[in-house]
Design a protein around this motif. Structure first.
Motif, PDB file in Angstrom:
ATOM      1  N   THR A   1       0.982  -0.901  -0.001  1.00  0.00           N
ATOM      2  CA  THR A   1      -0.128  -0.182  -0.248  1.00  0.00           C
ATOM      3  C   THR A   1       1.164   1.049  -0.058  1.00  0.00           C
ATOM      4  OG1 THR A   1       0.354  -0.613   2.560  1.00  0.00           O
ATOM      5  CG2 THR A   1      -1.950  -1.439   0.927  1.00  0.00           C
ATOM      6  N   HIS A   2       2.205   1.020   0.268  1.00  0.00           N
ATOM      7  CA  HIS A   2       3.273   2.286  -0.167  1.00  0.00           C
ATOM      8  C   HIS A   2       4.540   1.804   0.232  1.00  0.00           C
ATOM      9  CE1 HIS A   2       3.110   1.808   5.138  1.00  0.00           C
ATOM     10  NE2 HIS A   2       3.452   0.575   4.371  1.00  0.00           N
ATOM     11  N   THR A   3       5.690   2.501  -0.468  1.00  0.00           N
ATOM     12  CA  THR A   3       6.651   2.330  -0.300  1.00  0.00           C
ATOM     13  C   THR A   3       7.976   1.986   0.597  1.00  0.00           C
ATOM     14  OG1 THR A   3       7.025   4.355  -1.129  1.00  0.00           O
ATOM     15  CG2 THR A   3       7.277   3.050  -3.064  1.00  0.00           C
ATOM     16  N   SER A   4       6.958   2.235   2.335  1.00  0.00           N
ATOM     17  CA  SER A   4       7.327   2.221   3.047  1.00  0.00           C
ATOM     18  C   SER A   4       8.423   0.176   3.772  1.00  0.00           C
ATOM     19  CB  SER A   4       6.591   2.636   4.384  1.00  0.00           C
ATOM     20  OG  SER A   4       5.958   3.940   4.341  1.00  0.00           O
ATOM     21  N   PRO A   5       7.766  -0.384   3.197  1.00  0.00           N
ATOM     22  CA  PRO A   5       8.565  -1.829   3.358  1.00  0.00           C
ATOM     23  C   PRO A   5       9.529  -1.650   2.807  1.00  0.00           C
ATOM     24  CG  PRO A   5       6.156  -1.942   1.692  1.00  0.00           C
ATOM     25  CD  PRO A   5       6.202  -0.498   2.734  1.00  0.00           C
ATOM     26  N   VAL A   6      10.324  -1.092   2.052  1.00  0.00           N
ATOM     27  CA  VAL A   6      11.187  -0.721   1.189  1.00  0.00           C
ATOM     28  C   VAL A   6      12.525  -0.565   2.451  1.00  0.00           C
ATOM     29  CG1 VAL A   6      13.010  -0.981  -0.505  1.00  0.00           C
ATOM     30  CG2 VAL A   6      10.523  -0.974  -0.824  1.00  0.00           C
ATOM     31  N   GLN A   7      11.639   0.855   3.599  1.00  0.00           N
ATOM     32  CA  GLN A   7      12.733   0.718   4.502  1.00  0.00           C
ATOM     33  C   GLN A   7      13.032  -0.355   5.693  1.00  0.00           C
ATOM     34  OE1 GLN A   7      11.051   3.762   7.047  1.00  0.00           O
ATOM     35  NE2 GLN A   7      10.481   4.668   6.191  1.00  0.00           N
ATOM     36  N   ILE A   8      12.429  -1.528   5.663  1.00  0.00           N
ATOM     37  CA  ILE A   8      12.236  -2.399   6.404  1.00  0.00           C
ATOM     38  C   ILE A   8      13.026  -3.555   5.496  1.00  0.00           C
ATOM     39  CG2 ILE A   8      11.094  -4.746   7.476  1.00  0.00           C
ATOM     40  CD1 ILE A   8      10.252  -1.936   8.845  1.00  0.00           C
TER      41      ILE A   8
ATOM     42  N   PHE B   1      -0.553   0.356  -3.947  1.00  0.00           N
ATOM     43  CA  PHE B   1      -1.504  -0.038  -5.063  1.00  0.00           C
ATOM     44  C   PHE B   1      -2.975   0.434  -2.925  1.00  0.00           C
ATOM     45  CE2 PHE B   1       1.584  -2.460  -6.082  1.00  0.00           C
ATOM     46  CZ  PHE B   1       1.108  -3.024  -8.021  1.00  0.00           C
ATOM     47  N   ARG B   2      -4.351   0.619  -3.525  1.00  0.00           N
ATOM     48  CA  ARG B   2      -4.931   1.145  -3.249  1.00  0.00           C
ATOM     49  C   ARG B   2      -6.325   1.140  -3.769  1.00  0.00           C
ATOM     50  NH1 ARG B   2      -2.919   5.684   1.011  1.00  0.00           N
ATOM     51  NH2 ARG B   2      -0.628   4.982   1.054  1.00  0.00           N
ATOM     52  N   ALA B   3      -7.534  -0.040  -2.782  1.00  0.00           N
ATOM     53  CA  ALA B   3      -9.107  -0.089  -3.790  1.00  0.00           C
ATOM     54  C   ALA B   3      -9.308   1.309  -3.220  1.00  0.00           C
ATOM     55  CB  ALA B   3      -9.064  -1.089  -2.922  1.00  0.00           C
TER      56      ALA B   3
ATOM     57  N   HIS C   1       1.472   6.055  -7.897  1.00  0.00           N
ATOM     58  CA  HIS C   1       3.356   5.697  -7.956  1.00  0.00           C
ATOM     59  C   HIS C   1       3.818   6.501  -6.845  1.00  0.00           C
ATOM     60  CE1 HIS C   1       3.552   4.287 -11.440  1.00  0.00           C
ATOM     61  NE2 HIS C   1       4.113   4.257 -10.907  1.00  0.00           N
ATOM     62  N   GLN C   2       4.984   6.082  -5.689  1.00  0.00           N
ATOM     63  CA  GLN C   2       5.363   6.622  -4.324  1.00  0.00           C
ATOM     64  C   GLN C   2       6.910   6.870  -4.285  1.00  0.00           C
ATOM     65  OE1 GLN C   2       3.741   4.840  -0.987  1.00  0.00           O
ATOM     66  NE2 GLN C   2       2.178   6.139  -0.916  1.00  0.00           N
ATOM     67  N   CYS C   3       7.360   7.571  -3.216  1.00  0.00           N
ATOM     68  CA  CYS C   3       8.809   7.608  -3.223  1.00  0.00           C
ATOM     69  C   CYS C   3       8.710   7.937  -2.078  1.00  0.00           C
ATOM     70  CB  CYS C   3       9.719   8.744  -4.400  1.00  0.00           C
ATOM     71  SG  CYS C   3      11.429   8.945  -4.045  1.00  0.00           S
ATOM     72  N   GLU C   4       9.753   7.223  -1.319  1.00  0.00           N
ATOM     73  CA  GLU C   4      10.339   7.048  -0.733  1.00  0.00           C
ATOM     74  C   GLU C   4      11.378   7.734   0.184  1.00  0.00           C
ATOM     75  OE1 GLU C   4       8.226   5.144   1.842  1.00  0.00           O
ATOM     76  OE2 GLU C   4       8.615   5.458   3.410  1.00  0.00           O
ATOM     77  N   GLY C   5      11.479   8.023   1.075  1.00  0.00           N
ATOM     78  CA  GLY C   5      12.894   8.391   1.645  1.00  0.00           C
ATOM     79  C   GLY C   5      13.938   7.803   3.216  1.00  0.00           C
TER      80      GLY C   5
ATOM     81  N   PHE D   1       4.277   4.801  11.794  1.00  0.00           N
ATOM     82  CA  PHE D   1       6.452   4.174  11.771  1.00  0.00           C
ATOM     83  C   PHE D   1       7.245   5.649  12.299  1.00  0.00           C
ATOM     84  CE2 PHE D   1       5.142   5.663   7.937  1.00  0.00           C
ATOM     85  CZ  PHE D   1       3.669   5.205   7.044  1.00  0.00           C
ATOM     86  N   THR D   2       6.349   6.637  12.313  1.00  0.00           N
ATOM     87  CA  THR D   2       7.279   8.123  13.371  1.00  0.00           C
ATOM     88  C   THR D   2       6.732   8.771  14.521  1.00  0.00           C
ATOM     89  OG1 THR D   2       6.288   9.236  11.123  1.00  0.00           O
ATOM     90  CG2 THR D   2       7.825   8.621  10.146  1.00  0.00           C
ATOM     91  N   GLU D   3       8.029   8.965  14.280  1.00  0.00           N
ATOM     92  CA  GLU D   3       7.318   9.761  15.765  1.00  0.00           C
ATOM     93  C   GLU D   3       8.391  11.565  16.523  1.00  0.00           C
ATOM     94  OE1 GLU D   3       4.765   9.740  17.556  1.00  0.00           O
ATOM     95  OE2 GLU D   3       5.777  11.303  19.157  1.00  0.00           O
TER      96      GLU D   3
ATOM     97  N   PHE E   1      15.637  10.117   9.708  1.00  0.00           N
ATOM     98  CA  PHE E   1      13.932  10.435   8.961  1.00  0.00           C
ATOM     99  C   PHE E   1      13.545   9.577   7.798  1.00  0.00           C
ATOM    100  CE2 PHE E   1      16.848  13.468   7.309  1.00  0.00           C
ATOM    101  CZ  PHE E   1      17.021  13.210   5.956  1.00  0.00           C
ATOM    102  N   ALA E   2      12.084   9.917   7.549  1.00  0.00           N
ATOM    103  CA  ALA E   2      11.737   9.033   6.384  1.00  0.00           C
ATOM    104  C   ALA E   2      10.766   9.901   5.952  1.00  0.00           C
ATOM    105  CB  ALA E   2      10.975   7.772   6.840  1.00  0.00           C
ATOM    106  N   PHE E   3      10.439   9.632   4.640  1.00  0.00           N
ATOM    107  CA  PHE E   3       9.180  10.408   3.610  1.00  0.00           C
ATOM    108  C   PHE E   3       8.775   9.866   3.357  1.00  0.00           C
ATOM    109  CE2 PHE E   3      12.823  11.799   2.191  1.00  0.00           C
ATOM    110  CZ  PHE E   3      13.045  11.936   1.044  1.00  0.00           C
TER     111      PHE E   3
HETATM  112  N1  DAH Z   1       3.650   5.929   4.489  1.00  0.00           N
HETATM  113  C1  DAH Z   1       3.169   7.084   3.974  1.00  0.00           C
HETATM  114  C2  DAH Z   1       1.590   6.409   3.339  1.00  0.00           C
HETATM  115  O1  DAH Z   1       1.705   6.047   2.319  1.00  0.00           O
HETATM  116  C3  DAH Z   1       3.550   8.617   3.980  1.00  0.00           C
HETATM  117  C4  DAH Z   1       5.209   8.027   4.551  1.00  0.00           C
HETATM  118  C5  DAH Z   1       4.164   9.563   5.598  1.00  0.00           C
HETATM  119  C6  DAH Z   1       6.501   7.831   4.264  1.00  0.00           C
HETATM  120  C7  DAH Z   1       5.782   9.521   6.495  1.00  0.00           C
HETATM  121  C8  DAH Z   1       6.698   7.509   5.717  1.00  0.00           C
HETATM  122  C9  DAH Z   1       6.821   8.740   6.540  1.00  0.00           C
HETATM  123  O2  DAH Z   1       7.954   7.424   5.123  1.00  0.00           O
HETATM  124  O3  DAH Z   1       7.842   9.121   7.121  1.00  0.00           O
HETATM  125  O4  DAH Z   1       0.481   7.347   3.652  1.00  0.00           O
END
Ligand code: DAH
Length: 355
Positions: free
Chosen positions: A174-181, A200-202, A213-217, A257-259, A308-310
């Motif tokens: 549902t997001h690119t965040s799993p590639v962080q893991i 992907f989301r319904a 598409h997303q881009c994770e950092g 996943f962030t604080e 940090f992540a985004f």
């Molecule tokens: N994964 C979030 C989403 O799809 C976007 C996101 C938010 C990614 C905060 C991050 C983050 O890495 O730190 O809505």
């Protein structure tokens, strides 16, 4: 030697043959040598002559026939040669002509955005990672501090895959965040990565597509603070939109996943659509300091390392940058749309262009 009658017939014929075009030449051939042609008629007349006269006339008429036949062949060769020369001249390829731009293909705006992001973050020392579209429930949710039955799962309209007995539950990510893991499980800090990719989301309307598409950092190092996050995002967004000192606002929010967690807003004018102009704000992504639970889930000591992540929506920033107003057109493969919004393959994204 030809008699006077034959001589004048020959002279007249040669004159006409010498100036005839292809069609005229064929007409002359028929009128002279054809079944009822004048030379053929003369040859036929030999039959009625006595042997002496036939011998003398026969030699002359055959000589006449040979000369006319040769003249027609020669004229035909000249005409054929001229026609060939004209064709070659008309069909000549001018190898010095500059190439015309290929009208068929263009780089899709999303590919272009990905290339630009890669160039900008590449210059900041980030590596590019990817991961699979089908992701384990653990990587997509649990490891990111979103346990089963946690209300945060309802934030995303997930496509769940039917698991076979003994199979681990899987989803379309549902997001690119799993590639962080995936990255933190396999690499030790310092980590600096971006992850452009499909998600992907319904969900389906003018601003949502079930595939997008997303881009994770992600940055994990000792001593990383929120100031680094803000500086990094400001530099990236200024470079991407080509607006020096683009106003960037981090607005308090919640992600598991962030604080702390923050939405990322950029300054723009709602009235004119100008990025960096006006006094309005537009949300383009989420961000935050990586939650200690997420670091611990990946075997990284949260007391030693911070990060940090985004995550930003690639369609969103592409639409903003190029004034595209319907998300669905990105995926319709309409060549007219692609020709209008696409990019020449001969101008690859580079920092030298000042993106
Ligand atoms: N994964 C979030 C989403 O799809 C976007 C996101 C938010 C990614 C905060 C991050 C983050 O890495 O730190 O809505």
């Amino acid at each position: 030697m030809l008699g006077d009658d034959l001589k004048s017939l020959l002279d007249g014929a040669l004159r006409e043959i010498g100036t005839a075009d292809a069609e005229g030449l064929e007409a002359l051939r028929v009128s002279l040598l054809g079944k009822n042609g004048s030379v053929t008629t003369l040859l036929k007349s030999l039959g009625g002559m006595d042997p002496e006269a036939r011998k003398a006339a026969g030699t002359q008429i055959n000589l006449l026939k040979t000369q006319i036949t040769d003249a027609i062949s020669a004229r035909r060769a000249t005409l054929d040669e001229a026609a060939l020369a004209a064709r070659l001249a008309a069909e000549r390829i001018d190898v010095t002509q500059p190439p015309r731009p290929e009208p068929q293909g263009a780089i899709h705006p999303l590919s272009r955005t990905t290339e630009e992001i890669a160039a900008i973050f590449g210059a900041m020392g980030f590596a590019i990672k990817d991961g699979p579209d089908i992701e384990s429930d653990w990587n997509n949710f649990s490891a990111l501090n979103i346990p089963a039955h946690h209300p945060a799962r309802a934030m995303m309209d997930t496509f769940y895959l039917t698991a076979q007995p003994n199979e681990r539950p899987a989803v379309l990510r549902t997001h690119t965040s799993p590639v962080q893991i995936r990255t933190m499980l396999n690499e030790r800090p310092p980590i600096r990565i971006i992850v452009p990719g499909r998600t992907f989301r319904a969900d389906h309307d003018a601003t949502h597509s079930p595939m997008f598409h997303q881009c994770e950092g992600l940055v994990i190092e000792e001593g990383i603070t929120l100031a680094h996050l803000k500086g990094c995002l400001s530099d990236f967004l200024s470079a991407f939109f080509g607006v020096p000192n683009l106003p960037v606002r981090l607005r308090a929010s919640y992600f598991p996943f962030t604080e702390p967690s923050m939405e990322v807003d950029i300054g723009w004018s709602r009235k004119t659509g100008e990025i960096g102009g006006g006094t309005d704000w537009l949300e383009i992504g989420g961000s935050g300091m990586v939650h200690p639970n997420v670091l611990a889930n990946c075997g990284i000591d949260p007391r030693k390392y911070q990060g940090f992540a985004f995550g930003v929506g690639l369609e969103r920033i592409t639409m903003l940058k190029h004034g595209i107003n319907d998300l669905r057109l990105f995926y319709e493969s309409d060549v007219r749309w692609l020709r209008h919004y696409g990019f020449s393959p001969l101008t690859p994204a580079s920092l030298h262009e000042g993106i």
